[in-house]
Scaffold this motif. Structure first.
Motif, PDB file in Angstrom:
ATOM      1  N   SER A 347      -9.142  -8.592 -38.001  1.00 57.78           N
ATOM      2  CA  SER A 347      -9.858  -7.319 -37.860  1.00 57.78           C
ATOM      3  C   SER A 347     -10.525  -7.251 -36.494  1.00 57.78           C
ATOM      4  O   SER A 347     -10.729  -8.270 -35.829  1.00 57.78           O
ATOM      5  CB  SER A 347     -10.909  -7.160 -38.966  1.00 57.78           C
ATOM      6  N   CYS A 366      -6.313   3.472 -36.390  1.00 59.19           N
ATOM      7  CA  CYS A 366      -5.995   2.045 -36.509  1.00 59.19           C
ATOM      8  C   CYS A 366      -4.481   1.827 -36.383  1.00 59.19           C
ATOM      9  O   CYS A 366      -3.880   2.283 -35.419  1.00 59.19           O
ATOM     10  CB  CYS A 366      -6.555   1.482 -37.813  1.00 59.19           C
ATOM     11  N   CYS A 379     -11.085  -1.844 -37.561  1.00 57.54           N
ATOM     12  CA  CYS A 379      -9.707  -1.802 -38.052  1.00 57.54           C
ATOM     13  C   CYS A 379      -9.345  -3.187 -38.576  1.00 57.54           C
ATOM     14  O   CYS A 379      -9.762  -4.201 -38.004  1.00 57.54           O
ATOM     15  CB  CYS A 379      -8.736  -1.406 -36.939  1.00 57.54           C
ATOM     16  N   ILE A 388      -4.402  -1.119 -30.939  1.00 58.99           N
ATOM     17  CA  ILE A 388      -5.301  -0.115 -31.509  1.00 58.99           C
ATOM     18  C   ILE A 388      -5.739   0.819 -30.392  1.00 58.99           C
ATOM     19  O   ILE A 388      -6.201   0.372 -29.341  1.00 58.99           O
ATOM     20  CB  ILE A 388      -6.538  -0.763 -32.159  1.00 58.99           C
TER      21      ILE A 388
END
Length: 605
Positions: A347, A366, A379, A388
């Motif tokens: 993440s 995302c 995200c 991203i």
């Protein structure tokens, strides 16, 4: 019926639509006008009509308000550093965030600006892993497991990145009762091995470290953790690497030790030893959370099952941290580190330090390219190579108080990573200076401008370069009959106590919007000002003293006369009294006599 409904809808929404179409006209001054999107202000002196208008309206009204009198500040966004995203290599650092530096100048209060940003997890991104191990007596079997697993862990992590390094430190607790036995020497933190690509040295240092007996169950893990975070050079943290601290313990950590001096969150390593264990108290959870965020750390709490719940409660307070449950002998350390690393890197969350009326908002879809963009800074489900795309909006809600905060540096960075985007933000809060033609009154700039006329008088504590830069905006010339007409014109008289000189000058704006200072000759009267003011001061002081003494004497005289008059009145009334000294006029004879019969009988017996 349909006609009535249509009429009702028009009646309700027409005023709203009209206000949106002509929102510029609602602004009554230049400052408010420039905060409305697409609105400009006309400062032509003889202009008749709504001075705040749209850009299109301003173009149509050029015959009445020429472009030189239109206040229309434009923001300038400059991508100062915009190096493309890149993988890690031996020669070059990885680039995971772009752009790296952006300058936003002349930003307007009440406006919003957007900066597109990209983040991509680079392959072979360097990893610095620091083992921070509890070496109290209950951790003997765990230490033996770590000794054997060093090589296996290195091999596992090198499958993730070619650029992997390890370091080793240990902690027990403060060397003072009740934290340790009086006869047992303990320590708060030791940095046994600086981070390096040397597995043999790591194994050797773990083997050399000894187990120590302690008195109470909680240990000093958090105190050691702070030193591992802040001692950048001593620990060996690389600038471009993911920094991970693996804290291994089977017990809780102290949060309060009873020492009056709080932990200052600074590095206090003397060689390999931490020397402030008996001088500073344990750090607070808030301190640890702040330091982890400021220095882009990732913390893995590798703990046993019986204390895991306490660390899981602490974990949400520290962004970029996680909790893994060890087996009783720590034999699953390699698996735990691999799993927690994948969890951390799966993440990304962008954070910033914006304040003082500035707010950043993040918009992205995302990894779901088919979904609509939503507002979020986080995200998940990321892998190496995942890209991203963010749109970061800069919102200026209000002009920050104080000129020093009009220039701000906002830093955006992914949690737990050293990559960053630096935004140099310059907020223009004075789009319509009060000296402009459309102003009526404003505070003067006499004190500032006198330094432009006489740079030698600039005090040492002021920044002469900045003053010179401001002075360069003015055209300073001698005042004579051919001088341009200024509007509005400000007149200044500045006295210099050091030289007893007075300087007269005026300043303002010309029709061509040029800043002009017109100055006359300097008038110097050495000694006159000081002597005059001194004489006046002494005369005023003498007059006040004389008047005060006169009033005091007059009051005493009146009081003396009043006392003599009252005393004479008292003597006169005493002499005219109508009673004698042996006869009290208030006395009255008794009207009834009473005899006690019992008393008489007693006498007869």
């Amino acid at each position: 019926m349909d006609l009535k409904i249509t009429s009702l809808v028009i009646a309700i929404f027409w005023p709203l639509a009209w206000s949106q179409l002509d929102s510029c006209a609602s602004a009554v001054d230049c400052g408010r006008c420039t905060t409305i999107p697409d609105c400009v202000w006309c400062r032509e002196t003889n202009f008749n009509g709504d001075r705040c208008m749209t850009r299109d309206q301003a173009k149509k009204a050029q015959s009445q308000c020429s472009s030189q009198f239109v206040v229309d500040p434009q923001v300038f966004i400059d991508y100062v550093k915009n190096v493309p995203l890149a993988e890690a290599s031996k020669l070059d650092d990885p680039i995971q965030l772009k752009p790296q530096r952006v300058s936003v100048s002349n930003a307007r209060n009440g406006q919003t600006y957007t900066i597109p940003v990209e983040f991509k997890q680079a392959k072979d991104y360097p990893i610095d892993l620091y083992f921070l191990m509890d070496l109290s007596n209950s951790m003997a079997d765990d230490k033996a497991s770590v000794e054997k697993l060093g090589s296996k862990l290195a091999d596992t992590m090198r499958n993730i990145t070619r650029f992997f390094s390890m370091g080793f430190g240990s902690f027990v607790d403060k060397n003072r009762f009740p934290y340790s036995w009086p006869e047992q020497k303990t320590y708060s933190f030791k940095n046994h091995m600086k981070i390096a690509d040397n597995i043999a040295l790591f194994t050797s240092e773990v083997q050399r470290a000894g187990i120590v007996n302690t008195y109470d169950e909680p240990e000093g893990g958090f105190e050691a953790l702070v030193q591992a975070i802040v001692c950048t050079n001593e620990i060996g943290w690389r600038e471009k690497a993911r920094h991970i601290i693996l804290l291994i313990t089977d017990n809780y950590s102290h949060l309060l030790g009873g020492i009056l001096t709080p932990n200052d969150g600074k590095c206090h390593l003397n060689g390999i030893d931490y020397g402030f264990g008996l001088l500073h108290d344990y750090p607070s959870l808030g301190q640890i959370s702040r330091l982890v965020q400021e220095l882009s750390m990732n913390i893995i709490f590798a703990v046993t099952a019986d204390v895991a719940k306490a660390y899981q409660a602490f974990q949400p307070l520290v962004r970029g941290s996680s909790v893994g449950v060890m087996s009783k002998d720590s034999s699953n350390v390699v698996t735990l580190v691999e799993e927690q690393y994948k969890l951390i890197t799966s993440s990304v969350e962008l954070r910033d330090n914006a304040n003082n009326g500035v707010k950043l908002r993040y918009f992205t879809n995302c990894l779901d390219k088919d979904s609509s963009v939503r507002e979020t800074a986080s995200c998940d489900k990321l892998k190496v190579g995942s890209l991203i795309k963010y749109n970061i909006t800069i919102e200026i809600d209000q002009c920050p108080a104080g000129k020093s905060t009009h220039r701000q540096t906002v830093v955006v960075s992914p949690v737990g990573l050293t990559d960053s985007l630096v935004i140099d933000l310059e907020i223009e809060c004075d789009e319509c200076p009060c000296e402009r033609a459309d102003s009526v009154s404003c505070p003067h700039q006499c004190d500032e401008l006198t330094y432009c006329l006489e740079p030698s008088r600039i005090p040492k504590e002021l920044e002469s370069d900045k003053i010179a830069q401001e002075c360069s905006k003015f055209n300073m010339t001698k005042d004579d009959p051919s001088s341009p007409e200024l509007f509005p014109m400000r007149r200044c008289e500045i006295f210099d106590n050091a030289t007893d000189c007075r300087r007269d000058f005026v300043y303002g704006y010309t029709q061509n919007d040029e800043k002009v200072v017109l100055f006359n000759n300097t008038i110097c009267t050495p000694g006159f000002k000081f002597e005059l003011t001194s004489n006046i001061a002494f005369m005023m002081m003498g007059s006040l003293v004389a008047v005060g003494l006169a009033l005091l004497l007059l009051w005493r005289l009146l009081l003396f006369i009043y006392d003599r008059k009252e005393y004479a009145k008292f003597i006169n009334e005493s002499q005219n009294a109508k009673w004698t000294a042996d006869n009290n006029p208030l006395y009255v004879e008794a009207s009834t006599n009473y005899n006690n019969p019992a008393f008489q009988q007693g006498r007869q017996k």
